[in-house]
Design a protein around this motif. Sequence first.
Motif, mmCIF file in Angstrom:
data_model
loop_
_atom_site.group_PDB
_atom_site.id
_atom_site.type_symbol
_atom_site.label_atom_id
_atom_site.label_comp_id
_atom_site.label_asym_id
_atom_site.label_seq_id
_atom_site.Cartn_x
_atom_site.Cartn_y
_atom_site.Cartn_z
ATOM 1 N N THR A 28 2.514 10.201 -7.661
ATOM 2 C CA THR A 28 3.335 10.810 -8.700
ATOM 3 C C THR A 28 3.536 9.815 -9.835
ATOM 4 N N PRO A 29 2.973 10.065 -11.021
ATOM 5 C CA PRO A 29 3.230 9.173 -12.156
ATOM 6 C C PRO A 29 4.709 9.195 -12.527
ATOM 7 N N LEU A 30 5.278 8.034 -12.755
ATOM 8 C CA LEU A 30 6.702 7.975 -13.067
ATOM 9 C C LEU A 30 7.046 8.763 -14.321
ATOM 10 N N LEU A 31 6.131 8.783 -15.269
ATOM 11 C CA LEU A 31 6.410 9.474 -16.528
ATOM 12 C C LEU A 31 6.575 10.980 -16.352
ATOM 13 N N THR A 32 6.028 11.550 -15.279
ATOM 14 C CA THR A 32 6.210 12.990 -15.056
ATOM 15 C C THR A 32 7.643 13.320 -14.666
ATOM 16 N N LEU A 33 8.423 12.293 -14.322
ATOM 17 C CA LEU A 33 9.805 12.494 -13.885
ATOM 18 C C LEU A 33 10.822 12.004 -14.917
ATOM 19 N N ALA A 34 10.333 11.492 -16.047
ATOM 20 C CA ALA A 34 11.188 10.727 -16.954
ATOM 21 C C ALA A 34 11.881 11.554 -18.031
ATOM 22 N N LYS A 35 11.854 12.864 -17.919
ATOM 23 C CA LYS A 35 12.483 13.703 -18.943
ATOM 24 C C LYS A 35 13.953 13.316 -19.116
ATOM 25 N N GLY A 36 14.340 13.095 -20.362
ATOM 26 C CA GLY A 36 15.707 12.690 -20.648
ATOM 27 C C GLY A 36 15.910 11.189 -20.602
ATOM 28 N N TYR A 37 14.896 10.451 -20.147
ATOM 29 C CA TYR A 37 15.005 8.984 -20.093
ATOM 30 C C TYR A 37 13.713 8.326 -20.569
ATOM 31 N N GLY A 56 0.771 -1.231 0.000
ATOM 32 C CA GLY A 56 0.000 0.000 0.000
ATOM 33 C C GLY A 56 0.803 1.283 0.000
ATOM 34 N N ARG A 57 2.136 1.202 -0.242
ATOM 35 C CA ARG A 57 2.939 2.421 -0.268
ATOM 36 C C ARG A 57 2.670 3.219 -1.532
ATOM 37 N N VAL A 58 2.588 4.537 -1.384
ATOM 38 C CA VAL A 58 2.610 5.461 -2.501
ATOM 39 C C VAL A 58 4.013 6.054 -2.503
ATOM 40 N N TRP A 59 4.842 5.609 -3.416
ATOM 41 C CA TRP A 59 6.224 6.072 -3.421
ATOM 42 C C TRP A 59 6.275 7.590 -3.644
ATOM 43 N N THR A 60 7.087 8.260 -2.877
ATOM 44 C CA THR A 60 7.170 9.716 -2.968
ATOM 45 C C THR A 60 7.944 10.141 -4.214
ATOM 46 N N ARG A 61 7.778 11.391 -4.548
ATOM 47 C CA ARG A 61 8.522 11.947 -5.692
ATOM 48 C C ARG A 61 10.025 11.757 -5.498
ATOM 49 N N GLN A 62 10.505 11.982 -4.285
ATOM 50 C CA GLN A 62 11.933 11.855 -4.005
ATOM 51 C C GLN A 62 12.405 10.414 -4.168
#
Length: 389
Positions: A211-220, A172-178
Amino acid sequence: MMVQYNFDEIIDRRDTGSVKWHYSDDTIPLWVADMDFKAAQPILNAIEQAAQHGILGYTKPTEALYESIIQWHGSRYDLQLDKQNILFSPGVVPSLALMINVFTEVGDAVLVNDPIYTPFMTKVEQNGRALVMSALKEFDGKYQLDLADIEAKIIEHKVKLYLLCNPHNPGGRVWTRQELEALLALCKKHDVAIVSDEIHQDLTLSGYTFTPLLTLAKGYAHKVVSLTSMTKTFNVAGIKGSMIFAKDDALIKKISQQQQLNDEYELNLFAYKVMRSAYEDGDEWLEQALNYIEANIDLTISFLEEHLPDIKIMRPEASYLIWLDCSAYAQDNQKLYDKLRDAKVELNAGVKYGAEGHLKMRLNVACPKALLREGLNRVSAAFSGDVKA
């Protein structure tokens, strides 16, 4: 006009072919991840309208459907999608298998966490890949990613793909942005593709931010894919349908080509109708359902703390699934499961989710309170005698 949904209504699901309610006796199922709540009225209306139209022919996704998906994810999660970023799939589990074949070859290593939703493990092995597991660390009553162990496993086994579950099932964890940024940086460092199963995203509970992972994926973006669906969110798992999101054009083309091999890129008429209806008109039902689920989580935790205080409870940050450490009450996994079944209540055996699930159970609280109370009474009776909730 606001519709007030009745989540206390008990609907008889026996003898309907229900996987959850397959019993011939009066066992109460608090296991497989579907809810005992009637679907939102707009969804039921959409199904009825499609049936009344009378022609159930070949169907394709409409522009209105794409727009509903784009609006839902953009407004809720700031995930900016275009039509070309979206592919359809029969389900998230088939998509996991698909991604294994997109990013790896037979014999390559694929990393997953332990514990994890069972198909993460089985699909890796069934597709002839080497399964590598990294145990989550438990700290302050919740799971944490062990980044040092993950990196060591990546290096040792030459891992090509990481399958992430966010929100995590069963913990049930919601992984944080960090946390996600650190994981993404690690994968980028070692050129590891990362696929994120985000099917429980819309069931994130109050006080937490998905936090959707794709929002952090710039450059990858050429190595990052997200998988999601409306089926868990709106309790329509029997209507198969999910989505694959990717931001890189070449990657989308590669995924689409892989889908063509098995002809698994279309949904049925009702799945398209339900998906659009859910995203356009389902938010009212979802808000009420989440409030009811949170109350059931509170009820469950209060009951267990009072009557079975030696059970260690991992309070979920998303979903309606509670991860329970029952090691104080049993020493054998099969005997633990059988003890509850003998009491005519069924939970998911934790050992099915990996070695870290030893003597743990997963409990589903997405049902009317009367059923939940009776189920909890039976859990308590199995361990300590007859106690009334």
